[in-house]
Design a protein around this motif. Structure first.
Motif, PDB file in Angstrom:
ATOM      1  N   GLY A 176       7.864  13.342   0.223  1.00 16.59           N
ATOM      2  CA  GLY A 176       8.211  15.045   0.379  1.00 16.59           C
ATOM      3  C   GLY A 176       8.147  15.636  -0.865  1.00 16.59           C
ATOM      4  O   GLY A 176       7.674  17.016  -0.844  1.00 16.59           O
ATOM      5  N   PHE A 177       7.986  14.729  -1.976  1.00 12.62           N
ATOM      6  CA  PHE A 177       7.773  15.379  -3.353  1.00 12.62           C
ATOM      7  C   PHE A 177       6.508  15.268  -3.894  1.00 12.62           C
ATOM      8  O   PHE A 177       5.714  16.103  -4.432  1.00 12.62           O
TER       9      PHE A 177
ATOM     10  N   TYR B  99       5.487  10.546   1.739  1.00 15.08           N
ATOM     11  CA  TYR B  99       4.779   9.405   0.915  1.00 15.08           C
ATOM     12  C   TYR B  99       5.204   8.010   1.358  1.00 15.08           C
ATOM     13  O   TYR B  99       6.437   7.843   1.165  1.00 15.08           O
ATOM     14  N   LEU B 100       4.299   7.324   1.868  1.00 13.65           N
ATOM     15  CA  LEU B 100       4.890   6.110   2.617  1.00 13.65           C
ATOM     16  C   LEU B 100       4.317   4.887   1.771  1.00 13.65           C
ATOM     17  O   LEU B 100       3.384   4.852   0.930  1.00 13.65           O
TER      18      LEU B 100
ATOM     19  N   ILE C 118       0.916  -1.178   0.204  1.00 11.93           N
ATOM     20  CA  ILE C 118       0.068   0.003   0.080  1.00 11.93           C
ATOM     21  C   ILE C 118       0.826   1.297   0.052  1.00 11.93           C
ATOM     22  O   ILE C 118       1.768   1.345   0.696  1.00 11.93           O
ATOM     23  N   PHE C 119       0.532   2.360  -0.865  1.00 16.72           N
ATOM     24  CA  PHE C 119       1.189   3.480  -0.876  1.00 16.72           C
ATOM     25  C   PHE C 119       0.331   4.697  -0.052  1.00 16.72           C
ATOM     26  O   PHE C 119      -0.920   4.377  -0.527  1.00 16.72           O
ATOM     27  N   LEU C 120       0.845   5.473   0.570  1.00 19.20           N
ATOM     28  CA  LEU C 120      -0.119   6.320   1.336  1.00 19.20           C
ATOM     29  C   LEU C 120       0.438   7.777   1.458  1.00 19.20           C
ATOM     30  O   LEU C 120       1.491   7.913   1.510  1.00 19.20           O
ATOM     31  N   ASP C 121      -0.487   8.871   1.367  1.00 21.79           N
ATOM     32  CA  ASP C 121      -0.032  10.168   1.671  1.00 21.79           C
ATOM     33  C   ASP C 121      -0.044  10.528   3.246  1.00 21.79           C
ATOM     34  O   ASP C 121      -1.061  10.070   4.017  1.00 21.79           O
ATOM     35  N   ALA C 122       0.864  11.103   3.835  1.00 21.33           N
ATOM     36  CA  ALA C 122       0.664  11.615   5.087  1.00 21.33           C
ATOM     37  C   ALA C 122       0.695  13.068   5.087  1.00 21.33           C
ATOM     38  O   ALA C 122       1.522  13.674   4.610  1.00 21.33           O
TER      39      ALA C 122
ATOM     40  N   PRO D 174       9.116   5.855   4.360  1.00 18.57           N
ATOM     41  CA  PRO D 174       9.013   6.883   3.181  1.00 18.57           C
ATOM     42  C   PRO D 174       9.339   6.252   2.018  1.00 18.57           C
ATOM     43  O   PRO D 174      10.481   5.428   1.943  1.00 18.57           O
ATOM     44  N   LEU D 175       8.752   6.464   0.820  1.00 20.60           N
ATOM     45  CA  LEU D 175       9.236   5.826  -0.550  1.00 20.60           C
ATOM     46  C   LEU D 175      10.518   6.706  -0.966  1.00 20.60           C
ATOM     47  O   LEU D 175      10.599   7.739  -1.121  1.00 20.60           O
TER      48      LEU D 175
END
Length: 322
Positions: free
Chosen positions: A310-311, A287-288, A272-276, A304-305
């Motif tokens: 962060g971008f 971005y996790l 799973i990819f997630l925004d924090a 963090p990916l």
């Protein structure tokens, strides 16, 4: 074969090959090596610096993403002078892009077009580098105030659908609309995913819904707008009814989290990819990603990916065999 926020990746393992010699004893079996076909992971996203430009990344391992093309596409009418996260912008935006590869071989993106309004944007590309605006689709439901975070979904039956969070004033409810022609130009009227209605007594509801089909069932990962956690509901049909199996911070991802995208991995796991985005959280702007190897019941600590955290914002990932 495509794999995305809603399709399965079937990884083929080579079968043992035995050499048989007629008229004498069989030679010792020769076993073909078990190989995993190469997979290309393509991510489309917008960024912390721009909510009007599509960024395209590629990866061989779903972890290290390299920029394929920055600002690859900007929808017509977008205003480059608008601040990157200005919620008062009512122009043509490119937020929450979702990527899909159709049977015609072309790539399609659907995205949020504005903070307010009832339209979704569609664009097409043959090579992921050059994109063409197709159309803006106006949701044919009265009083839609927001149409956010559309996500492609291909059902095992062949049905091609878009999931979208709609708000008519009573909170966000995930809806599904189905392509009515092979050119993806016409759509059925969006219908709610049963069981994912706004919480009683609130006007918040669920957004950023992504669904994966696994072992004959449909797993919906939804952001609860009241708690700000990503929760899990399950159904026997894409349209529902869904029953929540996991709520709160059940997976240890923390919160607030949003923009979730779930893909299968070649080794049998899920990512799973997630925004924090919490200003009080040291991972603000991160971005996790997090993995599960137990059919969604346990997840690794979110990390963090690398290189893009962060971008980028609210990316979705498509995986294909090379």
């Amino acid at each position: 074969m495509e794999l995305n926020r809603r399709s399965l990746l079937a990884v083929a393992a080579a079968l043992p090959l035995q050499t048989l010699v007629l008229g004498r004893a069989a030679a010792a079996p020769t076993v073909a090596p078990v190989t995993t076909p190469g997979v290309r992971y393509t991510m489309v996203t917008f960024t912390n610096n721009s909510q009007i430009d599509l960024y395209v990344y590629e990866s061989a391992d779903a972890t290290t993403f390299q920029l394929l093309r920055g600002a690859a596409y900007r929808p017509p009418g977008a205003d480059p002078s608008t601040p990157a996260t200005d919620p008062t912008d009512r122009g043509s935006l490119l937020r929450d892009p979702s990527l899909f590869r159709h049977e015609d071989g072309s790539y399609y993106v659907v995205h949020t077009t504005a903070w307010d309004g009832n339209s979704l944007g569609f664009a097409r590309s043959d090579d992921l580098l050059t994109w063409t605006h197709l159309y803006d689709y106006e949701v044919p439901i009265p009083d839609v105030r927001h149409a956010w975070a559309p996500e492609w979904f291909r059902d095992p039956s062949g049905r091609i659908a878009v999931l979208v969070s709609l708000n008519t004033g009573a909170g966000f409810t995930p809806h599904v609309m189905t392509a009515a022609d092979p050119e993806l130009r016409t759509w059925t009227t969006p219908t709610p995913l049963a069981g994912l209605n706004p919480n009683p007594g609130t006007e918040l509801g669920y957004i950023d819904t992504t669904v994966v089909h696994h072992l004959g069932r449909y797993y919906a990962f939804v952001k609860n707008e009241q708690t700000k956690f990503v929760e899990l509901a399950v159904a026997d049909q894409l349209d529902g009814p869904y029953t929540f199996e996991q709520t709160g911070d059940w997976a240890g991802w923390g919160g607030p989290r949003e923009g979730q995208c779930v893909i299968p991995l070649p080794n049998g796991g899920w990512r799973i990819f997630l925004d924090a985005y919490n200003l009080d959280d040291p991972t603000q702007g991160s971005y996790l990603y997090s993995d599960s190897y137990a059919d969604f019941t346990g997840w690794t600590r979110p990390e963090p990916l690398p290189g893009v955290s962060g971008f980028i914002r609210h990316g979705t990932v498509l995986a294909e065999y090379r």
